[in-house]
Scaffold this active site. Structure first.
Site, PDB file in Angstrom:
ATOM      1  N   ASP A 111       6.121   6.172  -0.108  1.00 18.33           N
ATOM      2  CA  ASP A 111       4.376   5.199   0.356  1.00 18.33           C
ATOM      3  C   ASP A 111       5.026   6.144   2.097  1.00 18.33           C
ATOM      4  O   ASP A 111       5.487   5.602   2.818  1.00 18.33           O
ATOM      5  CB  ASP A 111       5.207   3.721   0.746  1.00 18.33           C
ATOM      6  CG  ASP A 111       5.121   2.850  -0.286  1.00 18.33           C
ATOM      7  OD1 ASP A 111       3.966   4.005  -1.546  1.00 18.33           O
ATOM      8  OD2 ASP A 111       5.281   1.643  -0.705  1.00 18.33           O
ATOM      9  N   MET A 112       3.341   5.848   2.532  1.00 18.16           N
ATOM     10  CA  MET A 112       2.996   6.301   3.623  1.00 18.16           C
ATOM     11  C   MET A 112       3.871   5.499   4.820  1.00 18.16           C
ATOM     12  O   MET A 112       4.077   5.850   5.735  1.00 18.16           O
ATOM     13  CB  MET A 112       1.390   6.616   4.194  1.00 18.16           C
ATOM     14  CG  MET A 112       0.511   6.572   5.480  1.00 18.16           C
ATOM     15  SD  MET A 112      -1.144   6.797   5.517  1.00 18.16           S
ATOM     16  CE  MET A 112      -1.685   7.342   6.970  1.00 18.16           C
TER      17      MET A 112
END
Length: 233
Positions: free
Chosen positions: A70-71
């Protein structure tokens, strides 16, 4: 291999790369340390083209994505250097033969499940599905969800902040799995802008989730590889 010791090690002779932290490189694969706040792969729109894979490919044009973080998550990420190696690593992931461990800091003090054993590992076994009206969010859904399992154990409780450092080992690899499972446990991750209530979000400047360990058998040499990256929080 330790991430600090192996940073920017490249037997192929590349110099120190710009814009990313190289943990390990050989003719078959790369191991990178992704910072929080950087996309793993390009998103939709011109403002979402800067990402770890693009930065890596500027120095290693043959680099191919194998999995994602995930970012908001930091830590170790693996890339292949050929289609055949990408397929081989993908098969290892599918057979659950790549070991991943994360560390997180969660709200409150989670209690180990009965029968957790002397090592303290408990299992979260809750199916996950996309929450279509609110995508990209995910939810627990016993009827429509895909089987999702996460092993976890508490490492240390901090009374002053009423938070617990936990270790996490995903058995399956669903999007947002660790974040959704910890929310379902009643102990969302500090700084989680998607799944934590506002007061828990505000207790950290970022999502306190880090991919701290990655272990696998090298698809060419057959030798075991182990990489470790201490959490920056």
């Amino acid at each position: 291999m330790n991430a600090a010791a192996q940073q920017n090690h490249d037997p192929a002779g590349h110099g120190v790369p710009d814009g990313f932290e190289l943990v390990h490189a050989d003719a078959a694969l790369l191991v990178l340390a992704k910072p929080a706040g950087l996309l793993a792969v390009p998103g939709r729109g011109e403002d979402k083209q800067d990402c770890l894979s693009a930065r890596v490919q500027a120095s290693y044009p043959d680099a191919l994505v194998v999995h994602r973080l995930d970012m908001a998550t930091s830590g170790l990420m693996l890339m292949a250097r050929s289609i055949s190696i990408q397929r081989a690593l993908g098969a290892l992931f599918e057979r659950r033969e790549i070991h991943k461990r994360y560390v997180a800091v969660v709200d409150g003090r989670p209690t180990a499940a009965p029968g957790a054993g002397p090592a303290g590992w408990s299992l979260i076994d809750l199916p996950i599905v996309v929450d279509w009206p609110r995508r990209p969010l995910r939810i627990i859904d016993a009827e429509r969800g895909k089987a999702s399992q996460t092993r976890w154990r508490a490492v240390a409780f901090d009374a002053a902040s009423h938070s617990t450092r936990v270790e996490l080992e995903p058995i399956t690899g669903r999007s947002h799995q660790l974040r959704v499972h910890l929310q379902a446990l009643g102990h969302p991750i500090l700084g989680d802008r998607l799944y934590a209530p506002a007061d828990v979000q505000a207790r950290a400047p970022r999502l306190l989730l880090h991919a701290c360990a990655l272990g696998l058998v090298h698809p060419v040499s057959g030798l075991p590889l182990q990489f470790d990256s201490p959490a920056p929080f």
